[in-house]
Motif scaffolding. Sequence first.
Motif, PDB file in Angstrom:
ATOM      1  N   THR A 175       0.791  -1.239   0.000  1.00  0.00           N
ATOM      2  CA  THR A 175       0.000   0.000   0.000  1.00  0.00           C
ATOM      3  C   THR A 175       0.818   1.281   0.000  1.00  0.00           C
ATOM      4  O   THR A 175       0.252   2.362  -0.195  1.00  0.00           O
ATOM      5  CB  THR A 175      -0.932   0.033   1.224  1.00  0.00           C
ATOM      6  N   GLU A 176       2.121   1.195   0.218  1.00  0.00           N
ATOM      7  CA  GLU A 176       2.934   2.399   0.287  1.00  0.00           C
ATOM      8  C   GLU A 176       4.043   2.342  -0.758  1.00  0.00           C
ATOM      9  O   GLU A 176       4.498   1.255  -1.138  1.00  0.00           O
ATOM     10  CB  GLU A 176       3.530   2.561   1.691  1.00  0.00           C
ATOM     11  N   PRO A 177       4.497   3.497  -1.233  1.00  0.00           N
ATOM     12  CA  PRO A 177       5.552   3.515  -2.263  1.00  0.00           C
ATOM     13  C   PRO A 177       6.918   3.173  -1.673  1.00  0.00           C
ATOM     14  O   PRO A 177       7.135   3.228  -0.467  1.00  0.00           O
ATOM     15  CB  PRO A 177       5.509   4.962  -2.766  1.00  0.00           C
ATOM     16  N   GLY A 178       7.832   2.809  -2.575  1.00  0.00           N
ATOM     17  CA  GLY A 178       9.219   2.626  -2.190  1.00  0.00           C
ATOM     18  C   GLY A 178       9.639   1.201  -1.906  1.00  0.00           C
ATOM     19  O   GLY A 178      10.769   0.974  -1.446  1.00  0.00           O
ATOM     20  N   HIS A 179       8.758   0.230  -2.200  1.00  0.00           N
ATOM     21  CA  HIS A 179       9.090  -1.150  -1.845  1.00  0.00           C
ATOM     22  C   HIS A 179       9.218  -2.085  -3.045  1.00  0.00           C
ATOM     23  O   HIS A 179       9.503  -3.264  -2.861  1.00  0.00           O
ATOM     24  CB  HIS A 179       8.053  -1.685  -0.856  1.00  0.00           C
ATOM     25  N   HIS A 180       9.004  -1.575  -4.234  1.00  0.00           N
ATOM     26  CA  HIS A 180       9.188  -2.400  -5.425  1.00  0.00           C
ATOM     27  C   HIS A 180      10.672  -2.738  -5.588  1.00  0.00           C
ATOM     28  O   HIS A 180      11.555  -1.903  -5.372  1.00  0.00           O
ATOM     29  CB  HIS A 180       8.691  -1.673  -6.672  1.00  0.00           C
ATOM     30  N   GLY A 181      10.946  -3.989  -5.947  1.00  0.00           N
ATOM     31  CA  GLY A 181      12.323  -4.401  -6.173  1.00  0.00           C
ATOM     32  C   GLY A 181      13.140  -4.560  -4.906  1.00  0.00           C
ATOM     33  O   GLY A 181      14.371  -4.618  -4.964  1.00  0.00           O
ATOM     34  N   ARG A 182      12.465  -4.689  -3.763  1.00  0.00           N
ATOM     35  CA  ARG A 182      13.172  -4.835  -2.494  1.00  0.00           C
ATOM     36  C   ARG A 182      13.016  -6.254  -1.938  1.00  0.00           C
ATOM     37  O   ARG A 182      11.965  -6.877  -2.095  1.00  0.00           O
ATOM     38  CB  ARG A 182      12.640  -3.835  -1.460  1.00  0.00           C
ATOM     39  N   THR A 183      14.072  -6.741  -1.287  1.00  0.00           N
ATOM     40  CA  THR A 183      14.042  -8.029  -0.609  1.00  0.00           C
ATOM     41  C   THR A 183      14.310  -7.781   0.868  1.00  0.00           C
ATOM     42  O   THR A 183      15.331  -7.182   1.219  1.00  0.00           O
ATOM     43  CB  THR A 183      15.101  -8.988  -1.174  1.00  0.00           C
ATOM     44  N   TYR A 184      13.376  -8.231   1.722  1.00  0.00           N
ATOM     45  CA  TYR A 184      13.454  -7.945   3.140  1.00  0.00           C
ATOM     46  C   TYR A 184      13.639  -9.235   3.952  1.00  0.00           C
ATOM     47  O   TYR A 184      12.782 -10.119   3.912  1.00  0.00           O
ATOM     48  CB  TYR A 184      12.188  -7.245   3.625  1.00  0.00           C
ATOM     49  N   ALA A 185      14.748  -9.324   4.688  1.00  0.00           N
ATOM     50  CA  ALA A 185      14.936 -10.403   5.650  1.00  0.00           C
ATOM     51  C   ALA A 185      14.224 -10.010   6.941  1.00  0.00           C
ATOM     52  O   ALA A 185      14.446  -8.916   7.471  1.00  0.00           O
ATOM     53  CB  ALA A 185      16.417 -10.639   5.909  1.00  0.00           C
ATOM     54  N   LEU A 186      13.374 -10.887   7.447  1.00  0.00           N
ATOM     55  CA  LEU A 186      12.513 -10.551   8.584  1.00  0.00           C
ATOM     56  C   LEU A 186      12.765 -11.502   9.749  1.00  0.00           C
ATOM     57  O   LEU A 186      12.750 -12.722   9.573  1.00  0.00           O
ATOM     58  CB  LEU A 186      11.043 -10.636   8.180  1.00  0.00           C
ATOM     59  N   THR A 187      12.955 -10.946  10.943  1.00  0.00           N
ATOM     60  CA  THR A 187      13.096 -11.750  12.151  1.00  0.00           C
ATOM     61  C   THR A 187      12.292 -11.100  13.269  1.00  0.00           C
ATOM     62  O   THR A 187      11.818  -9.976  13.165  1.00  0.00           O
ATOM     63  CB  THR A 187      14.559 -11.853  12.629  1.00  0.00           C
ATOM     64  N   GLY A 188      12.189 -11.845  14.374  1.00  0.00           N
ATOM     65  CA  GLY A 188      11.635 -11.280  15.581  1.00  0.00           C
ATOM     66  C   GLY A 188      12.641 -10.365  16.257  1.00  0.00           C
ATOM     67  O   GLY A 188      13.783 -10.234  15.810  1.00  0.00           O
ATOM     68  N   PRO A 189      12.243  -9.723  17.376  1.00  0.00           N
ATOM     69  CA  PRO A 189      13.101  -8.715  18.006  1.00  0.00           C
ATOM     70  C   PRO A 189      14.209  -9.265  18.885  1.00  0.00           C
ATOM     71  O   PRO A 189      15.084  -8.504  19.311  1.00  0.00           O
ATOM     72  CB  PRO A 189      12.103  -7.910  18.857  1.00  0.00           C
ATOM     73  N   GLU A 190      14.192 -10.587  19.191  1.00  0.00           N
ATOM     74  CA  GLU A 190      15.227 -11.155  20.052  1.00  0.00           C
ATOM     75  C   GLU A 190      15.348 -12.655  19.806  1.00  0.00           C
ATOM     76  O   GLU A 190      14.378 -13.304  19.410  1.00  0.00           O
ATOM     77  CB  GLU A 190      14.896 -10.908  21.524  1.00  0.00           C
ATOM     78  N   PRO A 191      16.531 -13.217  20.063  1.00  0.00           N
ATOM     79  CA  PRO A 191      16.679 -14.677  19.972  1.00  0.00           C
ATOM     80  C   PRO A 191      15.965 -15.340  21.156  1.00  0.00           C
ATOM     81  O   PRO A 191      16.057 -14.859  22.290  1.00  0.00           O
ATOM     82  CB  PRO A 191      18.197 -14.891  20.061  1.00  0.00           C
ATOM     83  N   VAL A 192      15.279 -16.433  20.890  1.00  0.00           N
ATOM     84  CA  VAL A 192      14.566 -17.163  21.944  1.00  0.00           C
ATOM     85  C   VAL A 192      14.789 -18.656  21.717  1.00  0.00           C
ATOM     86  O   VAL A 192      14.393 -19.199  20.691  1.00  0.00           O
ATOM     87  CB  VAL A 192      13.056 -16.846  21.941  1.00  0.00           C
ATOM     88  N   SER A 193      15.385 -19.320  22.692  1.00  0.00           N
ATOM     89  CA  SER A 193      15.655 -20.756  22.582  1.00  0.00           C
ATOM     90  C   SER A 193      14.398 -21.546  22.907  1.00  0.00           C
ATOM     91  O   SER A 193      13.464 -21.036  23.547  1.00  0.00           O
ATOM     92  CB  SER A 193      16.756 -21.147  23.558  1.00  0.00           C
TER      93      SER A 193
END
Length: 277
Positions: A175-193
């Motif tokens: 819905t917003e401009p500026g994201h075409h042709g982008r690859t985003y690696a996504l994680t949570g905010p902290e490591p959790v075992s």
Amino acid sequence: MILVTGATGNIGSALLKELHARGAGPLRGLTRDASRAAFPDGVEAVEGDFGDPASLKSALEGVRSLFLVSRRGPDADVIDAARRAGVEHVVLVSSITAETHPHLGPAGENLAVERLLKDSGMAWTILRPTQFTSNTLMWAASVRDHGTVRVPYADTALPAIHPADIASVARVALTEPGHHGRTYALTGPEPVSPRRQVEDLAAVLGRDVHFEEISRREAHAQMATVLGAEAADAVLDLTGGDVNDALLAVRDTVSQVTGVPGRSFKQWVTENAAAFR
């Protein structure tokens, strides 16, 4: 028109709610059984099956933006159907393993889908999430029936991501401009075992949950009956047997794209505690 596929799944359902709440639209949700879909008011429910790309023709009519989860059917045919229908932009959910473990079979399959989309002529945004917090639902029956979680690699801490955070990034990309042709690696905010996850789960449930670390061999024997031997090996590599710095790293992509901090594992457990009771 935005079409959300997998609209009753963990990511798709959250995405439809966000898009609807923000007034994006018109919106359409794809499901195999529209009569059972509980979408927000005003969201059009359409039926289709990735296993039969021809069934997607009516669902794609008039669609300009598409949310697509990879490897749910013949991706080449699905992407081609979207292109022929006039779709202009596709937000694809791939996997962070395309970056961290490209040698593994599922990661290679995701990379192939990414290439198909990039070569399609449509604008694209690729999301590469890490392990989902919702994967711990596989423990639910054991917690309910025995109050026990038995897993390998007890102290390997991965930054698992809440599916709603994937949805939030997808909503922005759609819905917003500026994201075409982008690859985003996504994680949570902290490591959790896994050990810490069970501690959080017990705290939310208000009762003891016993944790037992098992061997890779035992875990593989259990998983292989459901997933097959090769897939079981891949899962075990990614949860502790073959982790690397890239897989363990916390990324701030969710907050950078959405402006909101990522949701914690404990928040996911709190929202989904009923499944473990």
